[in-house]
Each structure stands twice: as C-alpha cells, then as structure tokens.
Design a protein around this motif. Sequence first.
Motif, PDB file in Angstrom:
ATOM      1  N   HIS A 105     -40.756 -33.568 -65.315  1.00 25.35           N
ATOM      2  CA  HIS A 105     -40.473 -33.045 -66.650  1.00 25.35           C
ATOM      3  C   HIS A 105     -40.931 -34.007 -67.722  1.00 25.35           C
ATOM      4  O   HIS A 105     -40.361 -35.067 -67.905  1.00 25.35           O
ATOM      5  N   MET A 106     -41.947 -33.617 -68.400  1.00 28.10           N
ATOM      6  CA  MET A 106     -42.424 -34.438 -69.495  1.00 28.10           C
ATOM      7  C   MET A 106     -42.318 -33.589 -70.748  1.00 28.10           C
ATOM      8  O   MET A 106     -42.458 -32.378 -70.679  1.00 28.10           O
ATOM      9  N   PRO A 107     -42.097 -34.234 -71.832  1.00 29.00           N
ATOM     10  CA  PRO A 107     -41.942 -33.428 -73.039  1.00 29.00           C
ATOM     11  C   PRO A 107     -43.204 -32.712 -73.480  1.00 29.00           C
ATOM     12  O   PRO A 107     -43.137 -31.613 -74.030  1.00 29.00           O
ATOM     13  N   ASP A 108     -44.308 -33.320 -73.261  1.00 24.07           N
ATOM     14  CA  ASP A 108     -45.512 -32.689 -73.779  1.00 24.07           C
ATOM     15  C   ASP A 108     -46.262 -31.843 -72.771  1.00 24.07           C
ATOM     16  O   ASP A 108     -47.205 -31.157 -73.103  1.00 24.07           O
ATOM     17  N   MET A 109     -45.883 -31.930 -71.572  1.00 17.59           N
ATOM     18  CA  MET A 109     -46.609 -31.141 -70.591  1.00 17.59           C
ATOM     19  C   MET A 109     -45.786 -31.076 -69.318  1.00 17.59           C
ATOM     20  O   MET A 109     -45.102 -32.007 -68.952  1.00 17.59           O
ATOM     21  N   ASP A 110     -45.878 -29.976 -68.695  1.00 16.84           N
ATOM     22  CA  ASP A 110     -45.165 -29.841 -67.443  1.00 16.84           C
ATOM     23  C   ASP A 110     -45.779 -30.810 -66.439  1.00 16.84           C
ATOM     24  O   ASP A 110     -46.996 -30.908 -66.321  1.00 16.84           O
ATOM     25  N   GLY A 111     -44.926 -31.486 -65.706  1.00 21.13           N
ATOM     26  CA  GLY A 111     -45.420 -32.459 -64.753  1.00 21.13           C
ATOM     27  C   GLY A 111     -46.341 -31.856 -63.712  1.00 21.13           C
ATOM     28  O   GLY A 111     -47.303 -32.480 -63.274  1.00 21.13           O
ATOM     29  N   PHE A 112     -46.066 -30.640 -63.360  1.00 22.51           N
ATOM     30  CA  PHE A 112     -46.903 -30.005 -62.346  1.00 22.51           C
ATOM     31  C   PHE A 112     -48.275 -29.693 -62.887  1.00 22.51           C
ATOM     32  O   PHE A 112     -49.279 -29.723 -62.185  1.00 22.51           O
ATOM     33  N   LYS A 113     -48.287 -29.397 -64.136  1.00 19.49           N
ATOM     34  CA  LYS A 113     -49.567 -29.122 -64.736  1.00 19.49           C
ATOM     35  C   LYS A 113     -50.388 -30.394 -64.803  1.00 19.49           C
ATOM     36  O   LYS A 113     -51.579 -30.413 -64.524  1.00 19.49           O
ATOM     37  N   LEU A 114     -49.710 -31.443 -65.137  1.00 17.86           N
ATOM     38  CA  LEU A 114     -50.397 -32.736 -65.194  1.00 17.86           C
ATOM     39  C   LEU A 114     -50.950 -33.042 -63.812  1.00 17.86           C
ATOM     40  O   LEU A 114     -52.082 -33.487 -63.652  1.00 17.86           O
ATOM     41  N   LEU A 115     -50.136 -32.750 -62.860  1.00 21.84           N
ATOM     42  CA  LEU A 115     -50.532 -32.983 -61.480  1.00 21.84           C
ATOM     43  C   LEU A 115     -51.808 -32.233 -61.150  1.00 21.84           C
ATOM     44  O   LEU A 115     -52.753 -32.773 -60.574  1.00 21.84           O
ATOM     45  N   GLU A 116     -51.849 -31.006 -61.549  1.00 18.80           N
ATOM     46  CA  GLU A 116     -53.037 -30.221 -61.252  1.00 18.80           C
ATOM     47  C   GLU A 116     -54.247 -30.721 -62.014  1.00 18.80           C
ATOM     48  O   GLU A 116     -55.346 -30.791 -61.478  1.00 18.80           O
ATOM     49  N   LEU A 117     -54.012 -31.057 -63.227  1.00 20.54           N
ATOM     50  CA  LEU A 117     -55.138 -31.523 -64.030  1.00 20.54           C
ATOM     51  C   LEU A 117     -55.730 -32.792 -63.438  1.00 20.54           C
ATOM     52  O   LEU A 117     -56.938 -32.963 -63.366  1.00 20.54           O
ATOM     53  N   ILE A 118     -54.849 -33.654 -63.050  1.00 17.57           N
ATOM     54  CA  ILE A 118     -55.335 -34.907 -62.482  1.00 17.57           C
ATOM     55  C   ILE A 118     -56.096 -34.623 -61.199  1.00 17.57           C
ATOM     56  O   ILE A 118     -57.135 -35.213 -60.918  1.00 17.57           O
ATOM     57  N   GLY A 119     -55.561 -33.725 -60.442  1.00 16.28           N
ATOM     58  CA  GLY A 119     -56.238 -33.398 -59.195  1.00 16.28           C
ATOM     59  C   GLY A 119     -57.604 -32.810 -59.451  1.00 16.28           C
ATOM     60  O   GLY A 119     -58.589 -33.161 -58.806  1.00 16.28           O
TER      61      GLY A 119
END
Lengths: 680, 146
Positions: free
Chosen positions: A81-95
Amino acid sequence: MLNLGYCKGSMSTASSGGVSDQFPVGLRVLVVDDDPTCLVILEKMLRICLYEVTKCNRAEIALSLLRENRNGYDIVISDVHMPDMDGFKLLELIGLEMDLPVIMMSADDGKNVVMKGVTHGACDYLIKPIRIEALKNIWQHVVRKKKNERKDMEQSGSVEEGGDRQQKQSEDADYSSSANEGSWKNSKRRKDEEEEVDERDDTSTLKKPRVVWSVELHQQFVAAVNQLGIDKAVPKKILELMNVPGLTRENVASHLQKYRLYLRRLSGVSQHQSGMGNSFISTQEATYGSLSSLNGLDLQTLAAASQIPAQSLATLQAAGLGRSTAKPRMPMPIVDQRNLFSFENPKLRFGEGQQQHLNNGKQINLLHGIPTTMEPKQLANMHHSAQSLGSMNMQLNAHGDQSGSLLMQMSQQQSRGQILNEATSSQVPRLPSSIGQPIVNNALASGVLARNGLAESGRGTGFNPVSQSSSTMNFPLNTTAELTATSFALGSAPGVPSLTSKGMFPEEISSEIKGPGGFIMPSYDIFSDLQHHRSHDWELQNAGMTFNGSQQSNSLQSNVDVASSVLAHQGFSSSQSNGQGRNISAVGKPMFSAGDATDHVNAQSLGQPLNNFFAENLVRVKTERVPDASLQTTLFNEQFGQEDLMSALLKQQQQQQQAGIGPAENEFDFDGYSLDNIPV
Amino acid sequence: MANTPLHQQLSIMKQSFFDEGLLDHEQVSYLETLENEDDPDFIENLFTMFLRDSSRYIDSIEKALEATPVDYSVMERMMYRLKGSSASIGASKINGETNTLRKVFHDGDIESAKASLQKLKEEHANFKEKLVIYVGMLKEAKPSEY
C-alpha cells in the motif's frame, strides 16, 4: 546523476551494474514503504545483511530512481500500500520495465493479499513485522531471475540470435563512415558477442545483458501487439514489426508474457473498478458511435486485448471523435488518459498531432479535447493504469465537479489535492466533473510518468504532472493543439490526498524552482510568450481551471490567496501580465503571472517547472498556475522535447528533493512529513 | 554495560512495558539486537519516530472519520500504516486497538468505529506518555555508556 540527497549508502555506482565477488554482499536493494518506522527498520536489517540500501517512501520516486539508473538495483522490496500507487501496480511496472525481482511486504497477512502478490509476480511476500532472516536470503531471487533470463536467451535460439547479431554488425560496419569507426564497431560488437557467450557459460555471475524496456520500446511493443491483435501476437511477428536492432525474440517473448499477465490483471481490476468511472462512461456509451482508430491504433483491438471496459473504450472512442459529443464527460478515461499519456509519450505526440488538427480552431470543450488526445495513449496506458485507476477513478469522479480540472493541465496542481474549483469554473459548464479525474490519478500518472522515461519524478506523487497531464492533455490540447499529454490533472480528489499532496511541493517550492535546470523559468517565459501569441479563446480557460486549493499544502496558503484573487477576476486575469486574452484562467492559483513569474515561480515549487513547460501551451488553456509546487497546467507542448523537458525537470526536482524521500502526504495537515529525522 | 541506577530504572521501566502489554518483549528484544556501536541511537530514534508518526496517523484517522463523507481512503491508509508501524516496533496494545478499529470500520459501523477510535486514542496517549519518559531516560543513559 541523480542527487539522491537522502540516499543512504545507496547506489553504489550502480552503473557498475554487476555483482561483487562477495555476493550477496553489496546487493543493491531499493526499499519502498510509506511508513518511516518500517523503512528505518528495514534499512537497518538490510544493512546488517551487508546490502546496499536505498530508501524510498513513494512509488513514483522509486520508479524514477529505477528508471534513472536502470542497472542500479538488483532487487526491490515494496509495501503493497503506497499512497501514490498501488504496490501491485508498481510491482508490475517494475517487472515490465526493468525486469527486476520484487518482494512485496504487507502489514496484513490475509491469504488473499498474499495470493495477490504471488499472482502479480512478486517473488516473495513478507508480513510485517519483518525479521532479518527473511531478508538474508533475498539474494536468491536475484540469482534465480538472472538464471531464468539467461536460459530464455539461450533457448531462444542462440544460433539465430548470433546470426542476427552478426548480420547487424556487418551491416553497421558497412555504414560506418570511417574505417576506424567501423573497425571499432566491429571489434566492439565482436567483443560484446564474445562477452555474451562467456556470460552464458558462466552461470555463477549475475551479469547479463538485459534488455531495458524503455518507454519507447514498450510503446513500440504495444503498438506491434495491437497491430497483430493480442491473440495473434507472437513474439516473432512482434519482433518483426518492432524492428528494433538488437532485440531478440526471447526478449520479446518474455516481455510479452509479462504483458499478458499485466493485461489480465488489469482487466480484472478494471472490471472491479467500475464505480464512478463506469457511471460516467455509461451515459456516454450510447452517444458514441463507431470506433475511430487513432493513429493507427486499433482501439477495438486494444480494448479487447487489454480488456478495457467497454465504457472506457467508448469514451476513448468518443474522445477520438471528440467534438461530436454533446456533453463530453471525461470520466475514467481521463484518468486513464493520463496514464496513457504519460506512458506513451511518443505516441501521444503522434496522436495529438492528429487530434489537434481535428480540433484546431474549434472551441472544443475541454472534454472533447481530452478524449482525443488520449486515445492513442490512453489505450496503452489504460492497461497500465487501469489498476490504479480503480479507486482513484472513483475518487476523481466524485470530484468531477471541477470542470476546471479538465484543464488537466492544472492537474499537476492537483496533486496537492487541489482541485481548482474556483469561481471560474462557473464559466465552464461544459466541463463537468471530469476534471477531477485526471488529477487524481497520480498513481497512474506516476506509473505513466515512469513509463515515459521521464522518471524522475522526484517528488513523490507530486510529480504526477506527467501523467496527469495526459488527461489534461486532451482537453486543452485540442484547442491549442499543443496540449501535450503532460497536462496534469489537477484537482486531486480530496479522497485521494495522497496523490497529489506530496507535501513536497510546498516545501520545496522556493528552493526548487530556482535552481534546477532552469526549467522553471523558461517555461514561464514561454508561457508569457505563448500567451501573446495565442489568441485562441480557450474555453478551457474559462473552464476554470479553477482549482480548489484547499487540499493544497498549507504552505501554499499565500499562493492560494493570490490565486483566489486572480480567479476572482475570472480566470482571465491570469496574473500574468499578458495582456492578451490569455485566459489564464486563474486556475487555482495563478500564481505566476508570466511577468511576475519569476518570483512566483520560485515560490512555486517544483511543480512549477513542469507546469512551465506545459504552461506554454497550457498557458493558454489554463492560466491557472497552481501555486503549489504542483505543476501548472501542463499542457505540454509536444514540440518541446517533452520527454527531455520532463526528464530535466524531474531531474531537477529530484535533486531538490531528497532522494527517495518524498514528502509526507498532505492529508490532514501533515506537514512536511519528511524523513529527515531518520538518524544516519 | 553500566549498571547505574539509571540503567536499572530503564530496565524496570522496560519490563513494565512488557508486563502491561504495551510492548512486545520479543519484538523489542529483537530490535535491540539490531542496535550496535555504529548506530547507538537506533531504538531511541525508532521510538521517537513512532511516537511522532502514530500521533499523526491517529489525528488523520480522527479527521477522516469525522469528515462528511467519511474519508475512506485516508482511513484505510492511516490504519494500515499504524498497524504496520506498531507491529514493527512491538507496540502491542496499539496494534491490537488498530486491528479492532479496522475491523469495526470495515464492518461499516461508523459509530462503533468512532468509539473504537477513542479507545485507540486513549491507549496511544497512555503509551506515548510512558514511552516519552523511557526515551528520555535512554538518551540520558547513553553518554555514560561510552
């Protein structure tokens, strides 16, 4: 190089990109968590493990860091849980973008959440409180990933690969102008190839040439996939369509796999999102007719491929059709647009060009505008942003009343939660709520931003300008045809304070504006210049990019005051001296009048720089300059090396801000919640 | 380590935290193992940070809950953060109250959530009061150790 002010023991010259002999000692870890206590504890434990740690409290900052230094990290650990972005989304983006292993953390240990982490591709899932034992072995994920990648490459058919390379090399050699150059190139390539072979043989090292999926590359990829149709898109054909030298089928194959996963997830998320977005869209759905393919992108395909909700698609299409809609409402799309936008800058530009032609000379409702621009990119971004849009959209929509927000451009400001709903808004009856939408999606924006390679959004969410702009882009852009996607949606929905209120802005304003790259200033100048030139009567202007600065950080109070007074003038008063009808639409806080910009600019904070850029085009549209550091309407003029500007801007900002540490959200009077206190 | 009266007092106080369930013995002991000469203020800073952040989180929660309409996203985020940070430093009672609040809130009962929040605030105030003293003593005890 990034100025990771707050970076502790970080980035070892990440450029070295390799692993030391004492592996896993020196493993470069990027840890992302918005709670300072957890961040400090994690850092401590990782240091004890002799890893190199970089802390970050915002997903956007993390993405910037990762993008700026693509080979600078080995593994990422992030909270869900991040305020500016869903952690899972970040995860996908990084991937997708960096292909790094990502470990998710959470304070919740519900099975569902853990499952979600796994399905999103996390290589591990840790529950807080975390113990050092859990961290000691994270290096295994790094090794595993590299091994798998290498295997992919090998399997892909080394012969073919080698053959291609060879061919390319010789071709290049032929074109080299000088003998020296040619021979150097040849020998270099040969050397590279040899190294590659060596690397393949040497499984113990972690070094491996990794394809960096930059924003452009990914966009090309997406375009190719769309062209072929998601179902028929096979790596070989995609590769052919992309026609990128040096790219192999394996690279494409593995990327495609991730992409598919991503789309699938998005579809699940988008469906779930519904909420406001849908409600908005549904009404439009009926109105919109056939699909219009924008820029060669087949919306249908894209929609199908990405499983974009029909409504969103409809909206997008409508956007494309633009003008025809009687009541353009930009619900979700806007948000998505933003993402789309940022994500695909190049495309956007592309699309925009076309759009602009269409819209030029028309007084296009902001609403109309938005869709248009968004289209090409939106689709692309939608995929990515869809997820985050979820809640955000809802929020945004809720605030849709801010017509001014359309002015997306202002969206930048939004981050601070400003939704300029100023008096001027009354002028813009047309722009319904939609504005709220773009803004909110900081998260999306962040992601998108990252995609654009603008990265550096040093400022936490504040930097969403890019993404936001996407949404805004559409609006004013059409009229001005310059709207570069960057328009940031302002009007952060109150509900999403995190998004916009990156505390940073207010605090950094003064220092940042001045220093960095002088981006800020120029924009203002441009802004004024533009204003003089443009004689469009932007509806947008009236539309009121009124932002409701209430959410803005307190520090900007003064700006707000200024803004309000400006607004009072009706939006045309853009504090700028521009005599022309530059309606700067006192959006929110017109803080900077072109003439006075300098002073204000400085005060404005980082956000400004961005705004400035955009301001150029945006200026017309939105004179609102959000006082906060947030970006002003960033109607980013495509022509301006958007990406260059952005990166420069971001860089600036980044420098200003402490590395990795963004301001605390501005919600509920959190002021400058910085991590400065963390002891070294 | 010196065994001055101050240190003894510290031990006693720490023990009382454990006894009253305010702090989790295991977690705090674990955190103490992370502290070393290079970073002697680790625990002290951690507690200070937690006190600061938790106060903010609770304030935010209160405002969010009082707002009309209730600010769900802020609530969620703040409660989540409080849960994570309290768990990380072993603040058991606060962690427990936070979980209770979360559950009640998720059940949709705003009034009960408000009541639960009051309880959380009480626990937090109590904890803070004591921890501030403890941290003060920690600071005082430091110089004599080295």
